[in-house]
Design an enzyme around this catalytic site. Structure first.
Site, short mmCIF file in Angstrom:
data_model
loop_
_atom_site.label_atom_id
_atom_site.label_comp_id
_atom_site.label_asym_id
_atom_site.label_seq_id
_atom_site.Cartn_x
_atom_site.Cartn_y
_atom_site.Cartn_z
N HIS A 82 -32.87 67.51 12.12
CA HIS A 82 -32.32 67.17 13.19
C HIS A 82 -31.83 68.31 14.06
O HIS A 82 -31.94 69.44 13.64
CB HIS A 82 -30.73 66.64 12.48
CG HIS A 82 -30.17 65.94 13.63
ND1 HIS A 82 -30.46 64.23 13.36
CD2 HIS A 82 -29.35 65.88 14.51
CE1 HIS A 82 -29.66 63.64 14.28
NE2 HIS A 82 -29.04 64.63 15.27
N ASP A 161 -20.94 56.53 13.68
CA ASP A 161 -21.27 57.52 14.53
C ASP A 161 -22.02 56.92 15.94
O ASP A 161 -21.91 57.66 16.79
CB ASP A 161 -22.54 58.40 13.84
CG ASP A 161 -23.08 59.46 14.70
OD1 ASP A 161 -22.25 60.44 15.08
OD2 ASP A 161 -24.37 59.47 14.93
N ARG A 168 -18.53 59.73 23.23
CA ARG A 168 -18.57 61.25 23.53
C ARG A 168 -19.57 61.52 24.54
O ARG A 168 -19.20 62.43 25.50
CB ARG A 168 -19.12 61.99 22.19
CG ARG A 168 -18.03 62.05 21.20
CD ARG A 168 -18.52 62.81 19.86
NE ARG A 168 -19.16 63.98 20.05
CZ ARG A 168 -20.02 64.37 19.32
NH1 ARG A 168 -20.63 63.60 18.65
NH2 ARG A 168 -20.53 65.62 19.59
N SER A 183 -21.28 64.47 13.30
CA SER A 183 -21.96 63.46 13.77
C SER A 183 -23.46 63.90 12.99
O SER A 183 -24.13 62.74 12.72
CB SER A 183 -22.16 63.58 15.29
OG SER A 183 -23.47 62.81 15.63
N LYS A 187 -25.18 61.48 9.58
CA LYS A 187 -26.61 60.93 9.48
C LYS A 187 -27.48 61.22 8.45
O LYS A 187 -28.33 60.67 7.96
CB LYS A 187 -27.09 61.04 10.88
CG LYS A 187 -26.44 60.29 12.03
CD LYS A 187 -27.21 59.95 13.24
CE LYS A 187 -27.41 61.33 14.15
NZ LYS A 187 -25.92 61.67 14.81
N1 URA Z 1 -26.95 65.46 17.52
C1 URA Z 1 -26.22 64.46 17.05
O1 URA Z 1 -26.74 63.61 16.44
N2 URA Z 1 -24.89 64.54 17.16
C2 URA Z 1 -24.06 65.32 18.04
O2 URA Z 1 -23.02 65.37 18.20
C3 URA Z 1 -25.04 66.30 18.87
C4 URA Z 1 -26.29 66.35 18.40
#
Ligand code: URA
Length: 428
Positions: A82, A161, A168, A183, A187
């Site tokens: 990620h 999320d 956001r 966040s 995930k």
């Molecule tokens: N990627 C995400 O999944 N969440 C964030 O807050 C920033 C980047």
């Protein structure tokens, strides 16, 4: 506790209890708490912060808002990846098939565009037919069959999320370490992979502007991983200029496919290679070098297989014209001779949002075909009047707004620009 009382606790800089967080977010999911109340809380949390415990509780609320996916019944080593978000960051589109092509199982839950950054999910959806909201059963079927899947948060996986993320995005509450950490990690923790590889972007095109904050964010995420018994490697990588040449959904898919064909050697390509090497090394896994692997054609095949398994048209790897493409193009020329410096990379991302490639309100749909091709990397020598960028646009108004943003993004300096590393540090 009433929602307004919960919001007041954070507004006044006090600490939440675990129970009050579970109640507030539970009520949000059931519709008893409104978007505007959560938006107010997000701003309070942004301004007053969340401590380590609150960040852990929020992460748990997000994970528990949906199901968790055990991958134990899938053979092989499971890897997840990620990025904290940058401009032109299409690394996932390239590294997922690359890692899967050496036999690793890459299970990735991604997000849509956030603020000035594009999202992997929006980019992938440039491919006609491709579905990113799949059931858990289908997600696992794809992993078993192809070894790679990139899916979105959904009603089944981390639904909280999905909702917080879209609020956001449009309430200027993205750049908060605990909100980013919860966040991202929710995930990753919702899906049972063996290794979570994080790309924490730092610089004038990232949410995190300083190496100190990037290190702190990495530490929070590594520690959330440890608290949940999971292995996390965080790479702090440079985002002081767009990554690679394409910024915008279809354009970035094309650049990622070109990388898989062996045709991209820029900073984006080099970062994919380095992150691939780091992941292989962290796993003590025996795998060929990227160049050898690409020469076999297997990573490109893996990309096409993943696209097909998610309902997309795999012909995309040979025929880019099946993806949406803006009808008009115009070049932006260098105003002087000298060395190109990206002084505000965020402005390049916002230029794409102005073109329609990102959202201004959470219900907005996006235009996959618009974007920008950058012809020069930071530090390159440029001649007055030569094209710095080509803008792909649909209408004159959005073009004007994008040009205004872009003009603030570059500077042509008379002195050479010092080189920056791709990877600043690695934390585990
Ligand atoms: N990627 C995400 O999944 N969440 C964030 O807050 C920033 C980047």
């Amino acid at each position: 506790m009433l929602p307004q009382e919960f919001i007041r606790v954070k507004r006044d800089g006090l600490k939440h209890t675990r129970e009050s967080m579970v109640e507030f977010f539970g009520k949000y999911l059931s519709g008893e708490v409104a978007d505007y109340q959560v938006s107010a809380w997000l701003m309070a949390a942004f301004l007053k912060g969340l401590d380590e415990e609150e960040t852990y509780w929020l992460t748990s609320c997000i994970i528990n808002s949906g199901q968790t996916v055990s991958l134990d019944d899938i053979d092989g080593i499971k890897v997840d990846k990620h990025s904290s978000g940058g401009v032109g960051d299409k690394v996932s589109l390239a590294i997922v098939p690359l890692l899967a092509s050496v036999g690793l199982v890459v299970s990735k839950m991604s997000g849509r565009g956030l603020g000035h950054t594009g999202g992997t999910i929006d980019k992938l959806e440039s491919v006609p037919g491709l579905r990113t909201e799949v059931s858990i059963e289908e997600f696992k079927e794809i992993l078993k069959k192809v070894g790679a899947a990139i899916v979105a948060q959904s009603n089944a996986l981390a639904p909280l999320d999905k909702q917080l993320y879209s609020l956001r995005d449009v309430t200027s509450t993205v750049e908060s370490l605990p909100l980013i950490a919860s966040s991202i990690m929710s995930k990753k923790l919702a899906v049972g992979s063996d290794l979570i590889s994080l790309d924490v972007k730092v610089g004038n095109g990232a949410f995190i502007k300083t190496p100190e904050d990037a290190k702190r964010l990495s530490q929070i995420m590594v520690s959330l991983g440890k608290q949940n018994g999971r292995r996390v490697v965080a790479h702090v990588t440079d985002m002081n200029e767009p990554l690679g040449s394409a910024v915008g959904n279809t354009l970035e898919v094309i650049e990622a496919i070109e990388f898989l064909k062996g045709n991209v050697q820029n900073r984006f390509g080099r970062l994919v290679m380095e992150l691939y090497e780091h992941t292989i090394h962290a796993l003590h896994y025996d795998a060929p070098k990227v160049e050898q692997l690409i020469a076999t054609g297997r990573p490109l095949e893996k990309f096409a297989d993943m696209v097909a398994a998610q309902g997309g048209d795999p012909r995309v790897v040979d025929d880019y014209s099946i993806m949406p493409m803006a009808p008009h193009r115009v070049d932006l020329l260098a105003p002087a001779t000298g060395y190109l410096e990206y002084v505000d990379t965020t402005a390049v991302g916002l230029a794409v949002v102005e073109l329609g490639g990102g959202r201004k309100r959470k219900e907005d749909s996006i235009d996959h075909g618009v974007g920008i091709i950058l012809h020069k990397e930071g530090g390159s020598k440029v001649e007055e009047g030569e094209p710095l960028a080509t803008i792909y646009y649909r209408d004159e108004n959005s073009l004007m707004a994008a040009k205004n943003r872009l003009n603030a993004a570059f500077r042509v300096s008379s002195t050479p620009i010092p080189e920056r590393p791709l990877i600043w540090s690695v934390l585990e």
